[in-house]
Scaffold this active site. Structure first.
Site, PDB file in Angstrom:
ATOM      1  N   ARG A 128       0.860  -1.193   0.000  1.00 34.73           N
ATOM      2  CA  ARG A 128       0.000   0.000   0.000  1.00 34.73           C
ATOM      3  C   ARG A 128       0.892   1.236   0.000  1.00 34.73           C
ATOM      4  O   ARG A 128       2.109   1.126   0.125  1.00 34.73           O
ATOM      5  CB  ARG A 128      -0.840   0.016   1.286  1.00 34.73           C
ATOM      6  CG  ARG A 128       0.052   0.015   2.528  1.00 34.73           C
ATOM      7  CD  ARG A 128      -0.660   0.334   3.815  1.00 34.73           C
ATOM      8  NE  ARG A 128       0.293   0.698   4.856  1.00 34.73           N
ATOM      9  CZ  ARG A 128       0.986  -0.146   5.579  1.00 34.73           C
ATOM     10  NH1 ARG A 128       0.855  -1.440   5.416  1.00 34.73           N
ATOM     11  NH2 ARG A 128       1.846   0.293   6.502  1.00 34.73           N
ATOM     12  N   ARG A 169       5.344  12.412  13.213  1.00 35.47           N
ATOM     13  CA  ARG A 169       3.910  12.117  13.352  1.00 35.47           C
ATOM     14  C   ARG A 169       3.402  12.790  14.618  1.00 35.47           C
ATOM     15  O   ARG A 169       3.852  12.472  15.717  1.00 35.47           O
ATOM     16  CB  ARG A 169       3.675  10.617  13.447  1.00 35.47           C
ATOM     17  CG  ARG A 169       4.109   9.877  12.209  1.00 35.47           C
ATOM     18  CD  ARG A 169       3.577   8.463  12.229  1.00 35.47           C
ATOM     19  NE  ARG A 169       4.172   7.655  11.198  1.00 35.47           N
ATOM     20  CZ  ARG A 169       3.726   6.455  10.857  1.00 35.47           C
ATOM     21  NH1 ARG A 169       2.678   5.935  11.485  1.00 35.47           N
ATOM     22  NH2 ARG A 169       4.314   5.773   9.899  1.00 35.47           N
TER      23      ARG A 169
END
Ligand code: MV4
Length: 417
Positions: A267, A312
């Protein structure tokens, strides 16, 4: 690209930014992911009523689910991802190890599916301790057990099997030699079924409980020779499996600089942004073109420019690391040259409690790593989120950490901070 978008969303995400800015939106169910983002009939129906041509699965949820990809294709839609058979091959870690070995990729000494205690004992005779037990249907660090000695082997095997059955509906486990202080380095690959390329590597060693927190490109752990070896092997393997989209080969880098294939992610990943920044390539655009059947046009000798780091930003309690949802009462996002923030949040937005705690990705690019770190410190100082707890202060401490600054990180660095 002139392509219209339809956002599917749960009731809890009605106010998210991607829903507001998509050309069309379809609510596919209640907050519970099982009843919305994992609800295959609801997603297929949304594609049908909007007359969509293709499905982009993003990351998480159904993005690596071969059964879903198959249904998408059977319904006459394009799947923006690999052939379901390749997803299945790589989703099973034992078959992935076999496929990668056949393609000339180094793997750690290990086994196929372990059926009996006797097989496990024979394997450790050959591999030695410590070993790690992994679930064949696992991945991303879930369902792993380290075994230091023979006494614990049988019990740990049984425990691993029943956890694998409970967690993945598949009891198969295998063994590998355990590497204690590795780095996690991964290679971005693209293929069109005929030709494949490696688009550099990412260093992803800064993590906590198998959640990556910081990623950068390129990795400081590789010299030109090791890098050329790693990228060449990854390119060949991608070509060997006839890969037709973007993907990632994850490697474990040992202290002696040996690298070993761990798993393939079929992905687009959260951290694809750092590769985009140093190569100037829009990876989602490449995904769309490859899904439309266009040949890959990127040259094989494409080189990165400068350095990029992604942080993040999560909604989490800084002490317990528990998710910390809430209403964002004030927000300031940094900007300026080389600063990118990818986010769905805004001032007044309520962070739902049902999903992953990722709030934003702060990505900074500069000529070299020291300049990138300096720019990142400035951007981080300007990043303000009020109303919910975040890991912004964790990142501020990390950017002052001597090991991190020196590029001497491994997968255990956050435990030493
Ligand atoms: C390992 C390992 C040590 N030895 N395998 C975790 C994620 C999954 N992709 C593989 N993982 C690991 N496999 C052997 N044989 C250590 C890890 C590991 C790890 C790997 C990458 C990033 C963070 C990690 C944190 C703990 C353990």
């Amino acid at each position: 690209m002139g392509i219209k978008s339809v956002a599917v969303h749960s009731v809890a995400d009605t106010d998210a930014l991607h829903v507001r800015f998509a050309d069309e939106k379809v609510c596919i169910g209640p907050a519970s992911a099982r009843e919305s983002y994992l609800n295959v009939p609801a997603i297929i129906s949304a594609a049908e009523v909007t007359r969509a041509d293709a499905v982009h699965p993003g990351y998480g949820f159904l993005s690596e689910n071969a059964g879903f990809a198959e249904i998408v294709e059977q319904c006459g839609l394009r799947w923006i991802g690999p052939q379901p058979a390749v997803m299945r091959l790589m989703g099973d870690k034992v078959s992935a190890r076999k496929a990668m070995t056949d393609a000339g990729v180094p793997i750690l000494p290990g086994t196929g599916v372990i059926e009996t205690d006797r097989q496990a004992e024979e394997a450790v005779e050959r591999i030695g301790f410590p070993i790690i037990i992994k679930a064949s249907a696992g991945g991303g660090g879930r369902g792993m057990k380290i075994v230091e000695s023979r006494e614990r082997l049988s019990a740990q095997l049984a425990a691993a099997r029943s956890e694998a059955q409970a967690g993945f509906n598949n009891p198969n486990v295998y063994l590998e030699r355990y590497v204690g202080k590795p780095r996690h380095v991964e290679v971005q690959v693209l293929g069109d079924g005929e030709r494949a390329i490696s688009l550099g590597e990412r260093e992803c060693s800064i993590q906590r409980r198998h959640q990556k927190l910081v990623e950068e490109a390129p990795s400081v752990a590789l010299d030109d020779e090791r890098r050329a070896k790693l990228l060449g092997i990854a390119r060949k393997a991608t070509q060997a499996i006839g890969y037709k989209t973007v993907g990632t080969l994850e490697f474990l880098l040992d202290e002696d600089k040996s690298f070993y294939f761990m798993e393939m992610n079929t992905r687009i990943q959260v951290e694809h942004t750092v590769t985009e920044e140093v190569f100037g390539v829009d990876l989602v655009r490449e995904q769309m073109k490859l899904a439309a059947g266009e040949p890959l046009k990127l040259p094989a000798d494409i080189r990165p420019r400068g350095h990029a780091i992604e942080l993040r930003i999560n909604a989490e309690d800084p002490v317990t690391f528990a998710p910390s949802p809430g209403r964002i009462t004030a927000l300031n996002l940094p900007g300026g040259l080389g600063v990118r923030v990818d986010t769905h949040i805004y001032s007044g937005y309520t962070v739902p409690s049902h999903y992953d705690s990722l709030l934003a990705k702060l990505i900074v690019r500069a000529e070299n790593r020291p300049a990138c770190l300096a720019r990142l410190r400035r951007a981080l100082a300007e990043f303000v989120v009020e109303g919910c707890k975040t890991n912004l202060d964790f990142h501020r401490r990390l950017l002052a950490n001597a090991e991190y600054i020196a590029g001497k990180m491994d997968t255990h660095l956050t435990e030493r901070m």
